[in-house]
Scaffold this motif. Structure first.
Motif, PDB file in Angstrom:
ATOM      1  N   ARG A 317       0.804  -1.224   0.000  1.00 29.08           N
ATOM      2  CA  ARG A 317       0.000   0.000   0.000  1.00 29.08           C
ATOM      3  C   ARG A 317       0.834   1.269   0.000  1.00 29.08           C
ATOM      4  NH1 ARG A 317      -4.384  -1.766   4.719  1.00 29.08           N
ATOM      5  NH2 ARG A 317      -5.340  -3.505   3.565  1.00 29.08           N
ATOM      6  N   GLY A 318       2.138   1.140   0.191  1.00 24.75           N
ATOM      7  CA  GLY A 318       2.992   2.320   0.262  1.00 24.75           C
ATOM      8  C   GLY A 318       2.732   3.164   1.493  1.00 24.75           C
ATOM      9  N   GLU A 319       2.358   2.503   2.600  1.00 25.31           N
ATOM     10  CA  GLU A 319       2.021   3.202   3.842  1.00 25.31           C
ATOM     11  C   GLU A 319       3.114   3.001   4.880  1.00 25.31           C
ATOM     12  OE1 GLU A 319      -2.818   2.445   3.386  1.00 25.31           O
ATOM     13  OE2 GLU A 319      -1.642   1.387   4.920  1.00 25.31           O
ATOM     14  N   PRO A 320       3.244   3.917   5.845  1.00 23.94           N
ATOM     15  CA  PRO A 320       4.226   3.733   6.925  1.00 23.94           C
ATOM     16  C   PRO A 320       3.923   2.459   7.698  1.00 23.94           C
ATOM     17  CG  PRO A 320       3.366   5.984   6.913  1.00 23.94           C
ATOM     18  CD  PRO A 320       2.512   5.196   5.965  1.00 23.94           C
ATOM     19  N   SER A 321       4.966   1.832   8.216  1.00 24.61           N
ATOM     20  CA  SER A 321       4.774   0.615   9.001  1.00 24.61           C
ATOM     21  C   SER A 321       4.326   0.971  10.412  1.00 24.61           C
ATOM     22  CB  SER A 321       6.076  -0.191   9.045  1.00 24.61           C
ATOM     23  OG  SER A 321       6.970   0.337  10.014  1.00 24.61           O
ATOM     24  N   ASP A 322       3.788  -0.030  11.121  1.00 25.03           N
ATOM     25  CA  ASP A 322       3.403   0.212  12.508  1.00 25.03           C
ATOM     26  C   ASP A 322       4.499  -0.241  13.475  1.00 25.03           C
ATOM     27  OD1 ASP A 322       3.084  -2.493  12.222  1.00 25.03           O
ATOM     28  OD2 ASP A 322       0.933  -2.511  12.619  1.00 25.03           O
ATOM     29  N   SER A 323       5.699  -0.523  12.946  1.00 24.53           N
ATOM     30  CA  SER A 323       6.872  -0.787  13.784  1.00 24.53           C
ATOM     31  C   SER A 323       8.089  -0.120  13.145  1.00 24.53           C
ATOM     32  CB  SER A 323       7.099  -2.298  13.951  1.00 24.53           C
ATOM     33  OG  SER A 323       8.121  -2.548  14.888  1.00 24.53           O
ATOM     34  N   PRO A 324       8.049   1.214  12.998  1.00 23.06           N
ATOM     35  CA  PRO A 324       9.134   1.922  12.301  1.00 23.06           C
ATOM     36  C   PRO A 324      10.392   2.014  13.159  1.00 23.06           C
ATOM     37  CG  PRO A 324       7.577   3.494  13.195  1.00 23.06           C
ATOM     38  CD  PRO A 324       6.994   2.136  13.459  1.00 23.06           C
ATOM     39  N   LEU A 325      11.479   2.397  12.521  1.00 16.39           N
ATOM     40  CA  LEU A 325      12.734   2.601  13.243  1.00 16.39           C
ATOM     41  C   LEU A 325      12.575   3.643  14.339  1.00 16.39           C
ATOM     42  CD1 LEU A 325      15.145   2.612  10.190  1.00 16.39           C
ATOM     43  CD2 LEU A 325      15.074   0.871  11.979  1.00 16.39           C
ATOM     44  N   SER A 326      11.815   4.687  14.042  1.00 14.42           N
ATOM     45  CA  SER A 326      11.648   5.778  15.010  1.00 14.42           C
ATOM     46  C   SER A 326      11.023   5.289  16.308  1.00 14.42           C
ATOM     47  CB  SER A 326      10.797   6.897  14.400  1.00 14.42           C
ATOM     48  OG  SER A 326       9.553   6.392  13.941  1.00 14.42           O
TER      49      SER A 326
END
Length: 346
Positions: A317-326
């Motif tokens: 989907r080209g969406e941010p993940s729900d476990s990002p590096l940040s």
């Protein structure tokens, strides 16, 4: 009825794996193999024979002993993969993330994603400036476990969390690993990141951190971490290397007095006092127990299949993940405080 032709599915997302070691072959690759819309196309390992054998076993058509070949190619059409899974040391994770994200290749990186906080901060900056649609995902499998999510779903109608207790002990490490200077630091990198991540996902960043260390013998130790919050909430974390296997338990208590527990990934229990709000099967001294059915398979129960599904969905989907590096930064900063208090770097 006349015979019908199946409508072709959309082309599968091409995956490459870097580091097809024991963990990848026991957990990640089996989960990937049953992920709808995913196809393993390439394997990279330090030893050519290991790369070739893993490619043969898991049906990949390409293998290499140089992982950088998986991120080269100049254009999307010239690459052999659309996304990468990396399962090795924190240093390898950081190198792959830095190179791949800058090239616009999405990466699922096993935890820990970097060897230290400074390196993770650099990766977060790269994550934030990566080409649109590029996804970074840190593989903390415990909160994605289907049995843990069942526990949270069961507790949700019964108030907000007030306390959380997590116990994660294992048989390793008993010697320094991953370029860490001490066993204690290796333990915090391994189990500590998992346990603190789970606590912070539930309760947020604490207002006070207290950590204590107990020596079991010359090679084994336990570290207890207390996370305190200004509103009275509390999380306790125990990690240790004194068990003969991985043991994982957690207990959650809500402001309605409802208690939920999970023993490893298998047995869920819920209870509440008779004086707590509401009625039903949890009255008086009764306890509700749920044993996770073995027929459902282990990769969903342990979270490996579920976390890969989440990453895959974000990439598609080209969406941010729900476990990002940040999101891992706060975990690293808490553990830095724990290291200072316990002498883990000495």
């Amino acid at each position: 009825m006349a015979i019908r032709r199946v409508t072709p599915a959309r082309e599968a997302l091409r995956y490459g794996i870097i580091g097809p070691g024991t963990h990848a072959q026991e957990n990640l690759l089996p989960a990937l193999a049953v992920l709808d819309g995913a196809r393993l196309t390439a394997v990279a390992a330090r030893r050519p024979e290991a790369a070739a054998e893993a490619a043969r076993r898991w049906g990949a058509s390409l293998w290499t002993d140089d992982w950088t070949e998986l991120v080269e190619g100049g254009s999307e059409s010239g690459r052999s993969v659309d996304a990468l899974i990396v399962a090795g040391s924190p240093g390898l994770h950081a190198n792959v993330l830095e190179r791949a994200l800058a090239e616009g290749i999405s990466v699922f990186a096993e935890k820990p994603p970097a060897p230290d906080t400074a390196a993770l901060e650099r990766l977060v900056a790269i994550e934030q400036t990566a080409p649109a649609g590029t996804v970074a995902f840190v593989g903390f499998n415990f909160p994605y476990g289907q049995s843990y999510r069942k526990l949270r779903e069961t507790l949700r109608p019964h108030g907000t969390l007030r306390t959380l207790d997590i116990r994660m002990v294992s048989a390793k490490p008993t010697s320094p690993a991953w370029d860490c200077a001490t066993v204690a630091d290796s333990l915090l990198q391994g189990l500590g990141t998992h346990a603190v991540d789970l606590a912070l996902r539930e309760l947020g960043v604490p207002d006070r951190i207290t950590a204590r260390r107990a020596e079991i013998d010359t090679r084994r130790l336990a570290i207890r971490i207390f996370l305190e919050y200004a509103d009275g909430r509390l999380a306790t974390v125990l990690v240790g290397n004194y068990s003969n296997r991985l043991e994982y338990q957690c207990e959650l208590v809500t402001d309605e007095g409802v208690v939920g527990g999970l023993d490893h990934f298998n047995t869920l229990t819920v209870a509440r006092p008779a004086t707590a709000p509401g009625t039903g099967v949890l009255d008086s001294k009764e306890t509700l127990r749920y044993d996770w059915p073995g027929r459902r398979g282990g990769y969903g129960r342990t979270g490996y299949a579920t976390e890969l599904e989440s990453f895959h969905r974000s990439v598609i989907r080209g969406e941010p993940s729900d476990s990002p590096l940040s999101s891992a930064l706060d975990v690293y900063r808490v553990l830095d405080d724990v290291r200072r208090q316990t002498g883990a770097l000495a």
